[in-house]
Enzyme design. Sequence first.
Site, PDB file in Angstrom:
ATOM      1  CB  VAL A  17      -0.982   0.005   1.201  1.00 23.66           C
ATOM      2  CG1 VAL A  17      -1.799   1.293   1.227  1.00 23.66           C
ATOM      3  CG2 VAL A  17      -1.914  -1.205   1.123  1.00 23.66           C
ATOM      4  NE  ARG A  48       7.754  -2.703  10.478  1.00 27.11           N
ATOM      5  CZ  ARG A  48       6.863  -2.984  11.409  1.00 27.11           C
ATOM      6  NH1 ARG A  48       7.215  -3.604  12.487  1.00 27.11           N
ATOM      7  NH2 ARG A  48       5.606  -2.645  11.253  1.00 27.11           N
ATOM      8  CD  GLU A 132     -13.407   6.303   2.717  1.00 35.70           C
ATOM      9  OE1 GLU A 132     -13.964   7.358   3.002  1.00 35.70           O
ATOM     10  OE2 GLU A 132     -13.988   5.201   2.730  1.00 35.70           O
ATOM     11  CB  VAL A 135     -14.251   0.050   6.072  1.00 41.75           C
ATOM     12  CG1 VAL A 135     -15.467  -0.836   5.789  1.00 41.75           C
ATOM     13  CG2 VAL A 135     -13.967   0.096   7.550  1.00 41.75           C
ATOM     14  N   GLY A 137     -11.724  -1.049   1.020  1.00 43.61           N
ATOM     15  CA  GLY A 137     -10.677  -0.724   0.043  1.00 43.61           C
ATOM     16  C   GLY A 137     -10.951   0.604  -0.643  1.00 43.61           C
ATOM     17  CB  ILE A 139     -16.055   1.174  -1.457  1.00 45.84           C
ATOM     18  CG1 ILE A 139     -15.983  -0.056  -2.364  1.00 45.84           C
ATOM     19  CG2 ILE A 139     -17.471   1.731  -1.400  1.00 45.84           C
ATOM     20  CD1 ILE A 139     -16.786  -1.250  -1.838  1.00 45.84           C
ATOM     21  CG  ASP A 204     -10.215  -8.204   6.995  1.00 45.13           C
ATOM     22  OD1 ASP A 204      -9.370  -7.318   7.157  1.00 45.13           O
ATOM     23  OD2 ASP A 204     -11.027  -8.213   6.038  1.00 45.13           O
ATOM     24  CE  LYS A 208     -11.481  -5.003   5.667  1.00 38.45           C
ATOM     25  NZ  LYS A 208     -11.394  -5.979   4.583  1.00 38.45           N
ATOM     26  N   GLY A 307      -6.120  -4.575  -2.320  1.00 41.59           N
ATOM     27  CA  GLY A 307      -5.149  -4.446  -3.404  1.00 41.59           C
ATOM     28  C   GLY A 307      -4.511  -3.074  -3.395  1.00 41.59           C
TER      29      GLY A 307
HETATM   30  N1  HSE Z   1      -7.799  -9.528   3.535  1.00 39.63           N
HETATM   31  C1  HSE Z   1      -8.600  -8.400   3.217  1.00 39.63           C
HETATM   32  C2  HSE Z   1      -9.629  -8.816   2.181  1.00 39.63           C
HETATM   33  C3  HSE Z   1      -7.735  -7.287   2.692  1.00 39.63           C
HETATM   34  O1  HSE Z   1      -9.498  -9.896   1.597  1.00 39.63           O
HETATM   35  O2  HSE Z   1     -10.579  -8.099   1.952  1.00 39.63           O
HETATM   36  C4  HSE Z   1      -8.350  -5.939   2.830  1.00 39.63           C
HETATM   37  O3  HSE Z   1      -8.650  -5.620   4.123  1.00 39.63           O
END
Ligand code: HSE
Length: 443
Positions: A17, A48, A132, A135, A137, A139, A204, A208, A307
């Site tokens: 990212v 790092r 933003e 949650v 990606g 959108i 995950d 969100k 992505g």
């Molecule tokens: N692992 C997450 C997904 C990545 O597949 O949506 C984005 O948060």
Amino acid sequence: MADSTVIKIGICGLGVVGQGVWKHLQRNRKLLESRIGVKLDLTRAAVRSLDKSRSVKIPDNRLTDDVMSLATDPGLQIVCELMGGTDLARDFTLAALKAGKVVVSANKALICDHGREIFKAARTGGGHYFFEASVGGGIPIIKALREGLVANRFKLIYGVLNGTCNYILTRMEAEGLSFEELLKRARKLGYMEADESLDLDGIDTAHKAAVLGFLAHGRWVSMDEMLVEGIRRVTQEDIRQAAMLGYSIKLLAVITRDFETDRMFIGVHPALVPRSHVLANLTGAYNGICLSGDIVGTTFYIGRGAGQDATSSAVISDIADAALVIKGSHKLLLPDEAASVHEESSRPCGLLPLEEVHSLYYLRLTVKDEPGVLARVASVMAGNDVSIASVLQHELPLSKGASLILTTHQSNEKDVRNAVTELGELDSTIEEPFLMRIADFEE
Ligand code: HSE
């Protein structure tokens, strides 16, 4: 551009990212500057390891391995926390907010675990926190919630928030392959989180959902206050049976609020979604979210949920908003308000206990194929006050018994769970029963 203000930006973390943000911000900088009327300078980045090779070329004098130095660098106004994780990321975020900076983040786990502390630090330190990309990606769901739909109260929010699970489930349906086969392919495609449990066990999605729940209702709901189930037990048979009943299976996040009793509920679980529903047709790694506002009605948002490019788009939109806030021509709505209205209110929104949740259910049982089994199953359901809507039975190959698929009428979650426990204890039950909810959203 009349305004010659230059906003200096630091990026912390140059993974997928971070590199995407650097690349796209360089490429579209002039366009973005003309749109927001502020000059942007990508001043420094922290990583790092300085030795790692990266696709974006950053001059050595702009790169450091002293991550915390960006948090307090007086030359920077915006810092992007794109490292991930919740330890160093938390220290970095709190230090930057304390120093009055605007922090942009894509880190849903951090927000979920430390959101309350972070928003408090932003309020007291004079900084701001934008998230933003955490949650949906690419959108702009947070912007929709806190700006476009700010006039509304949200009785129901639901959606597909994990692209990896959506990829696995949609390919299981399209190709007739098993969960394990699709999991292997998702790994090869690089879709899986390093900790696969985050995707597969619904964690995950729950992170969100917690962010959306906070934005909509001003209350942080912790993981142990939610119903969280993943997709590991969904089989090809479930996909086929759901299709016969007219449904597709999706991993859903559901956030409800009852304004009469002022209680909210967050559930994350695989669910049968009617094939006519827009979410049932959401393919591949896409995300889809439905927001129902009391004024606007029902609105849908669909796009790439993960992505490099989609996530960079969201991070850069936050950078643009942050620049406008710094310039003084924009006001940050809702997270601050929600936090102050609800966290310090004498009557915060309550939580609906699981015992009071109602749904339609799908239940898969693997049982011995002998006389009286169906009658015993029906008796357990009746004994727990659960009304059966349909029954499908078929023989399993190699004398492995029979598969029984039951669906129910509207039932109480606690009653259904008690029934499932009892069914699992019957001598005629071969495998642990598998329960899913059937989505029945009023719109
Ligand atoms: N692992 C997450 C997904 C990545 O597949 O949506 C984005 O948060």
